[in-house]
Design a protein around this motif. Structure first.
Motif, PDB file in Angstrom:
ATOM      1  N   ILE A  48      -4.325 -93.764   0.614  1.00 47.08           N
ATOM      2  CA  ILE A  48      -5.884 -94.724   1.376  1.00 47.08           C
ATOM      3  C   ILE A  48      -6.161 -94.755  -0.326  1.00 47.08           C
ATOM      4  N   ASP A  49      -6.487 -96.058  -0.595  1.00 46.66           N
ATOM      5  CA  ASP A  49      -7.604 -96.142  -1.177  1.00 46.66           C
ATOM      6  C   ASP A  49      -9.101 -96.261  -0.740  1.00 46.66           C
ATOM      7  N   GLU A  50     -10.102 -95.160  -1.566  1.00 48.27           N
ATOM      8  CA  GLU A  50     -11.270 -94.832  -1.293  1.00 48.27           C
ATOM      9  C   GLU A  50     -11.748 -95.857  -1.994  1.00 48.27           C
ATOM     10  N   PRO A  68      -1.985 -82.409  -7.084  1.00 51.00           N
ATOM     11  CA  PRO A  68      -1.741 -82.795  -8.540  1.00 51.00           C
ATOM     12  C   PRO A  68      -2.856 -83.890  -8.543  1.00 51.00           C
ATOM     13  N   VAL A  69      -3.421 -83.733  -9.887  1.00 52.95           N
ATOM     14  CA  VAL A  69      -4.788 -84.933 -10.284  1.00 52.95           C
ATOM     15  C   VAL A  69      -3.689 -86.223 -11.278  1.00 52.95           C
ATOM     16  N   LEU A  70      -4.599 -87.526 -11.476  1.00 53.06           N
ATOM     17  CA  LEU A  70      -4.143 -87.793 -12.355  1.00 53.06           C
ATOM     18  C   LEU A  70      -5.555 -88.744 -12.518  1.00 53.06           C
ATOM     19  N   VAL A  71      -5.838 -88.487 -14.101  1.00 51.65           N
ATOM     20  CA  VAL A  71      -7.303 -89.103 -14.364  1.00 51.65           C
ATOM     21  C   VAL A  71      -7.162 -90.738 -15.329  1.00 51.65           C
ATOM     22  N   GLY A  72      -7.249 -91.995 -14.746  1.00 53.82           N
ATOM     23  CA  GLY A  72      -7.907 -92.569 -15.529  1.00 53.82           C
ATOM     24  C   GLY A  72      -8.369 -92.651 -17.000  1.00 53.82           C
ATOM     25  N   THR A  73      -8.738 -93.229 -18.170  1.00 54.14           N
ATOM     26  CA  THR A  73     -10.327 -93.603 -18.685  1.00 54.14           C
ATOM     27  C   THR A  73      -9.382 -94.820 -19.512  1.00 54.14           C
ATOM     28  N   VAL A  74     -10.172 -94.793 -20.466  1.00 49.52           N
ATOM     29  CA  VAL A  74     -10.506 -96.715 -20.841  1.00 49.52           C
ATOM     30  C   VAL A  74     -10.335 -96.182 -22.329  1.00 49.52           C
ATOM     31  N   SER A  75     -10.794 -94.915 -22.870  1.00 48.76           N
ATOM     32  CA  SER A  75     -10.738 -94.763 -24.290  1.00 48.76           C
ATOM     33  C   SER A  75     -10.286 -93.428 -24.665  1.00 48.76           C
ATOM     34  N   ILE A  76     -10.130 -92.500 -25.811  1.00 44.76           N
ATOM     35  CA  ILE A  76      -9.767 -91.560 -26.457  1.00 44.76           C
ATOM     36  C   ILE A  76     -10.979 -90.134 -26.378  1.00 44.76           C
ATOM     37  N   GLU A  77     -12.020 -91.478 -26.292  1.00 48.33           N
ATOM     38  CA  GLU A  77     -13.489 -90.400 -26.556  1.00 48.33           C
ATOM     39  C   GLU A  77     -13.854 -90.538 -25.174  1.00 48.33           C
ATOM     40  N   LYS A  78     -13.263 -91.291 -24.568  1.00 47.12           N
ATOM     41  CA  LYS A  78     -13.689 -91.154 -23.131  1.00 47.12           C
ATOM     42  C   LYS A  78     -13.184 -89.755 -21.931  1.00 47.12           C
ATOM     43  N   SER A  79     -11.900 -89.650 -22.811  1.00 38.90           N
ATOM     44  CA  SER A  79     -10.775 -88.598 -22.192  1.00 38.90           C
ATOM     45  C   SER A  79     -10.983 -87.139 -22.546  1.00 38.90           C
ATOM     46  N   LEU A 137      -0.288 -87.430  -4.702  1.00 40.30           N
ATOM     47  CA  LEU A 137      -1.350 -87.741  -6.171  1.00 40.30           C
ATOM     48  C   LEU A 137      -2.458 -88.206  -5.759  1.00 40.30           C
ATOM     49  N   CYS A 138      -3.355 -87.553  -6.422  1.00 44.77           N
ATOM     50  CA  CYS A 138      -5.073 -87.682  -6.528  1.00 44.77           C
ATOM     51  C   CYS A 138      -4.660 -88.608  -7.884  1.00 44.77           C
ATOM     52  N   VAL A 139      -4.857 -90.292  -7.539  1.00 45.78           N
ATOM     53  CA  VAL A 139      -5.390 -91.095  -8.556  1.00 45.78           C
ATOM     54  C   VAL A 139      -6.875 -91.436  -9.232  1.00 45.78           C
ATOM     55  N   GLY A 183       1.720 -92.992  -4.292  1.00 46.80           N
ATOM     56  CA  GLY A 183       2.213 -93.692  -3.137  1.00 46.80           C
ATOM     57  C   GLY A 183       3.299 -93.665  -3.306  1.00 46.80           C
ATOM     58  N   ARG A 184       4.219 -93.492  -4.202  1.00 48.41           N
ATOM     59  CA  ARG A 184       5.126 -93.808  -4.359  1.00 48.41           C
ATOM     60  C   ARG A 184       6.590 -93.417  -3.474  1.00 48.41           C
ATOM     61  N   GLN A 185       7.483 -94.257  -2.641  1.00 51.73           N
ATOM     62  CA  GLN A 185       8.459 -94.433  -2.179  1.00 51.73           C
ATOM     63  C   GLN A 185       7.814 -93.798  -0.531  1.00 51.73           C
ATOM     64  N   GLY A 186       6.579 -93.478  -0.489  1.00 50.02           N
ATOM     65  CA  GLY A 186       6.030 -93.728   1.168  1.00 50.02           C
ATOM     66  C   GLY A 186       5.562 -92.416   0.857  1.00 50.02           C
ATOM     67  N   ASP A 187       5.496 -91.398  -0.268  1.00 52.20           N
ATOM     68  CA  ASP A 187       4.924 -90.596  -0.615  1.00 52.20           C
ATOM     69  C   ASP A 187       3.252 -90.971  -0.565  1.00 52.20           C
ATOM     70  N   PRO A 188       3.069 -89.748   0.278  1.00 57.79           N
ATOM     71  CA  PRO A 188       1.355 -89.444   0.705  1.00 57.79           C
ATOM     72  C   PRO A 188       0.543 -89.964  -0.363  1.00 57.79           C
ATOM     73  N   GLY A 189      -0.774 -90.417  -0.933  1.00 54.35           N
ATOM     74  CA  GLY A 189      -1.663 -90.276  -1.990  1.00 54.35           C
ATOM     75  C   GLY A 189      -3.180 -90.890  -1.321  1.00 54.35           C
ATOM     76  N   MET A 190      -3.851 -90.977  -2.421  1.00 55.96           N
ATOM     77  CA  MET A 190      -4.767 -91.153  -2.315  1.00 55.96           C
ATOM     78  C   MET A 190      -5.661 -91.923  -3.964  1.00 55.96           C
ATOM     79  N   SER A 191      -6.270 -92.689  -4.184  1.00 53.70           N
ATOM     80  CA  SER A 191      -7.306 -93.333  -5.104  1.00 53.70           C
ATOM     81  C   SER A 191      -8.409 -93.768  -5.078  1.00 53.70           C
ATOM     82  N   LYS A 192      -9.107 -92.979  -5.951  1.00 52.82           N
ATOM     83  CA  LYS A 192     -10.625 -94.027  -6.119  1.00 52.82           C
ATOM     84  C   LYS A 192     -11.597 -93.907  -7.474  1.00 52.82           C
TER      85      LYS A 192
END
Length: 906
Positions: free
Chosen positions: A408-410, A438-449, A547-549, A569-578
């Motif tokens: 689900i893409d929110e 589980p949560v995966l968080v994407g940032t754009v720089s080392i400073e932000k992470s 997995l929550c992204v 959402g790999r191989q039909g797994d549930p998941g969400m992104s925001k």
């Protein structure tokens, strides 16, 4: 309206194309029962059967169904994995020289084995191109098991291989390598002096993994091999000290292009400051004498204003190391060009290494277009489909997923500032962790992470940070990012190459937890326990929602956002992104309609309050499209300019290859001498002029200086009716006779000498020509002010410069051979030297940035020591009694031939 209706009824063109390929898959499936019945030896015998069929006139398409079915059956036996039908479709797309867009987790690595195996049967070599050394080694070891089972040889190209190892890897049926290693090997091969030193075979077929990252993101920057110039460390330090005192209101910074320019007041201030420092000649900054100072000032401004520590680079062990903006990796050994890296080193107070001069360069566009057949695979290519077709003539085919996507893409959420946004993200992550998601968080720089990490610590959230500082552990951190309650903060998920499996990765856990446990019943029991725990955790994670992204801001490119989303959402797994955004995000601040955003959000939002709106999301996407279009224009412009150089590069490299392959180059040298004679006479006796207008003194002097002959010009002129053509004929005859007399005693030695001088002069002037073209490209844009097209001006100027270079080479080779004094005391030492280990870089021609990832390069000190190293004396040879062949690699490990190293004749 009609288009939408037709698409609903008949499907898109992509759907129709995929449906056609399903017929081929049906033929592949028909072979499955037959192949299942074969023994391992009979299955392995299929390779010899296919090769025989090809020798007898069959095409690859003829044997495709049975070959693909063979790979599927071999994979089932070797890995316990059977290719899905959609993976077979992906393999057919790759074989046809197209791009297979397959979502993350659909098994692209396994898909490539089908097309790789089929095309390797011809024995011409197949290259599988990856984005980093880890993936090249991993895929070569992993997929290599399948290929070796079927009787094919597999090689891998990684940094620090010697030339013999590289040559062996390229000779294999299938070679895994990074894009940088392939490109640099091509350039290095075309700097070698003997064909036997070259490592690559002729180009045949390549499959590019993460094709959008390699052919789009990195395509703006050419690969460059360079050597050192004079040390100017003191000048960098002095100019940096001046710039550090420059008031902020005296310069203007353009974040879009990463450029900084002085205001009028800033120029006056800089002139006075540089004058006080003793760096300015005269009082005007822009006098010709101060060109170098202006260049250093510009680079120091860029380094201090635009380049941020822990975002664009890190300082580690006293060195400035670039961070790749696309992958978040440290690129050890890569350096910015045009003195920018030295300016950053001066800014940080670390040791300043010398600048480099370009020896050879090529863009990825022109490198990969040399392959007769090129294909690629990635999770995100559709947004760049027009560019792939325009530049590479490759269609993008979207492959359906094996199981429908349930992610689900929110809607995006917008906040006023970074603090509110990060606080909201940290709260959401704590809530998700409490329920075990589980949560995966994407940032754009080392400073932000690292900033987000602080917020998570305040919330008491246990987490792992994956960025350029800790990239050594990235594969393991990513592999376990799907564990129960795991929180992983990553600078960028593009091209990480490791699947996130819900419940964790049992294989990595076995390696980490049981590395000291020997084989036996205890180990087997422990492995069974770990697998059971992973299975139980997977059920719990699935129940928690998969997995929550979370994206902490939008990237300039929609592809990078889609790559992050695609981890869930790999191989039909549930998941969400925001995605969470705020007004302080770079994309909104630099490219978005900030006044509209600011008015609306500042007046309507309380602190900590958020809004979500489809209109705002649409505005963000529009900003991203603008940036993508701008970046495409930049890449297209790079291609247009490099195409000019590429035509010239082909001429030079073909000429080098012809020289290396030839037993003797006396005919080439003779033609050069004839052309030089024509030029010398033509300059002194212009067409259509009278004899009394001829420069006779200059002709005599030039004949002596260039051709080594004295000509009785006055006697010739005293004859009736003598013309320039007769002078050319007589001068050519004298020059030929002079050379014949010089070469009569030792013709074999002269043959080697001519070859050596020809290659050396060709390389020298090509290097100078590259520097000239670089300078031309920097200034040709100014012609636009005169209503002229810069690219057309560049083409004309570059062609004229190339013609002039060829003329100079002809004259210089003729002059050296005709006039230089040679002493042939040791004919054995005439063998040409090995190529030094030059620096390699991946430089943006417009900004001077080095964007390459992957292989590390030797240090400048190592390169300089290689350039200046003397050949060991025979008396120092510890291998004299081994009876080694003179052409064998030297046992000392230098990578040189024995005869050029410890076996050299004293």
């Amino acid at each position: 309206m009609l288009g939408a209706l037709a698409k609903a009824v008949f499907g898109s063109s992509n759907d129709r194309y995929v449906k056609k390929l399903e017929k081929v898959v049906a033929r592949i499936n028909a072979f499955e029962p037959v192949l299942e019945a074969l023994s391992d030896e009979e299955l392995q015998g299929q390779t010899a059967k296919f090769r025989l069929a090809l020798e007898q006139g069959a095409t690859l398409d003829d044997i495709l169904p049975e070959a693909f079915a063979t790979v599927r059956e071999a994979s089932r036996r070797v890995f316990g994995m059977r290719h899905f039908d959609v993976q077979m479709i992906g393999g057919i797309v790759l074989h046809r020289g197209e791009i297979a867009e397959m979502r993350t987790g659909e098994g692209k690595t396994l898909v490539a084995t089908t097309a790789t195996y089929l095309n390797a049967l011809e024995g011409k070599g197949v290259h599988v191109v990856t984005v980093n050394d880890y993936l090249a080694k991993r895929d070569a070891e992993w997929m290599g098991q399948l290929h070796r089972f079927l009787g094919l040889t597999v090689g891998v190209i990684v940094p620090n291989l010697n030339e013999a190892e590289r040559r062996a890897a390229y000779e294999a049926d299938i070679t895994y390598a990074t894009n940088n290693e392939l490109g640099f090997d091509y350039l290095r091969d075309n700097m070698k002096h003997e064909r036997s030193q070259m490592v690559q075979r002729p180009f045949n077929y390549a499959i590019v993994d993460e094709v959008d990252s390699i052919l789009i993101d990195e395509a703006r920057t050419p690969l460059i091999i360079s050597g050192p110039t004079d040390d100017k460390s003191d000048l960098y330090i002095s100019v940096d000290a001046v710039v550090k005192r420059l008031p902020a209101d005296l310069y203007e910074a353009d974040e879009k292009s990463k450029n900084v320019s002085l205001t009028e007041d800033g120029v006056e201030w800089a002139e006075r400051a540089l004058e006080e420092a003793g760096l300015l000649e005269g009082s005007n900054l822009y006098d010709v004498e101060n060109t170098q100072v202006v260049h250093h000032l510009d680079q120091a401004l860029k380094a201090n204003v635009m380049f941020k520590r822990d975002i664009d680079y890190v300082v580690k062990d006293g060195k400035v190391i670039i961070i790749d903006e696309f992958t978040g990796r440290m690129m050890d050994g890569r350096r910015w060009s045009n003195g920018l890296h030295q300016a950053v080193e001066a800014k940080e107070g670390v040791q300043i290494e010398p600048e480099n001069q370009t020896m050879a360069s090529i863009t990825f566009q022109n490198y990969f277009r040399m392959y007769p057949k090129l294909s690629g695979m990635t999770g995100t290519a559709a947004t760049e489909a027009p560019e792939f077709f325009d530049i590479y003539k490759m269609n993008v085919v979207t492959i359906p997923t094996n199981v429908p996507v349930q992610r689900i893409d929110e809607e995006d959420e917008f906040y006023k500032n970074t603090a509110d946004k990060f606080a909201a993200i940290a709260r959401l992550i704590r809530q998700r962790q409490e329920i075990g998601q589980p949560v995966l968080v994407g940032t754009v720089s080392i400073e932000k992470s690292e900033l987000l990490s602080e917020y998570l610590n305040r919330e008491g959230v246990k987490h792992a940070v994956l960025n350029a500082r800790f990239h050594e552990m990235e594969a393991r951190i990513v592999a376990q990012a799907g564990s129960l309650g795991a929180v992983t903060v990553a600078t960028n998920m593009a091209g990480r190459g490791t699947d996130i499996q819900l419940g964790g990765n049992a294989e990595f856990r076995v390696e980490d937890e049981l590395k000291d446990l020997p084989e036996g019943p205890d180990r087997e029991a422990a492995i069974a326990r770990i697998k059971m725990e992973v299975a139980e955790q997977k059920d719990l994670v699935l129940a928690a929602g998969g997995l929550c992204v979370i994206g902490t801001e939008r990237h300039e490119s929609r592809r990078i956002d889609n790559q992050l989303r695609g981890r869930s959402g790999r191989q039909g797994d549930p998941g969400m992104s925001k995605f969470y955004l705020c007004l302080e995000d770079d994309l909104l601040r630099i490219f978005g309609p900030d006044t509209l955003f600011s008015r609306m959000m500042n007046s309507n939002l309380a602190d900590g309050e958020a809004i979500g709106s489809k209109w705002l999301s649409k505005a963000i996407e529009t900003a991203q499209k603008k940036v993508e279009a701008r970046n495409y224009d930049i890449r297209k412009q790079v291609v247009e300019y490099d195409d000019v150089m590429n035509d010239q590069r082909k001429v030079i490299y073909e000429q080098r290859a012809d020289i290396m392959d030839a037993e003797a180059v006396d005919e080439v040298v003779h033609d050069m001498r004839q052309d030089t004679v024509n030029t010398v006479v033509g300059d002194a006796c212009p067409p259509g002029s009278y004899p009394e207008q001829w420069d006779t003194a200059g002709l005599v002097a030039r004949a002596r200086e260039v051709l080594g002959v004295e000509i009785p010009l006055q006697e010739w002129l005293d004859e009736d009716g003598v013309d320039p053509e007769q002078i050319e004929e007589r001068l050519a005859a004298l020059a030929d006779a002079h050379m014949a007399a010089r070469t009569a005693d030792q013709p074999e030695v002269w043959r080697t000498l001519e070859k050596s001088i020809l290659l050396e002069r060709l390389d020298h002037y090509w290097k100078e020509h590259l520097a000239t073209l670089d300078a031309l490209r920097q200034v040709v844009f100014l012609r636009a002010y005169a209503q002229k097209q810069p690219i057309n001006e560049y083409k004309q100027e570059a062609f004229g410069l190339f013609e002039k270079m060829l003329e100079t080479i002809r004259e210089d080779v003729t002059r050296i051979l005709a006039t230089a004094e040679f002493r042939f005391q040791q004919p054995q030492d005439m063998a040409l030297p090995e190529l030094p280990a030059f620096l390699s870089g991946h430089i943006d021609p417009l900004t001077g940035l080095d964007d390459a990832g992957g292989a590390s390069s030797p240090s400048v000190e190592a390169m300089l020591s290689g350039l200046g190293s003397a050949v060991p004396a025979a008396g120092d040879n510890p291998y004299a009694d081994l009876g080694l062949s003179r052409n064998a690699p030297c046992p000392c490990g230098s990578g040189s031939k024995y005869k050029h190293c410890h076996g050299a004749v004293a």
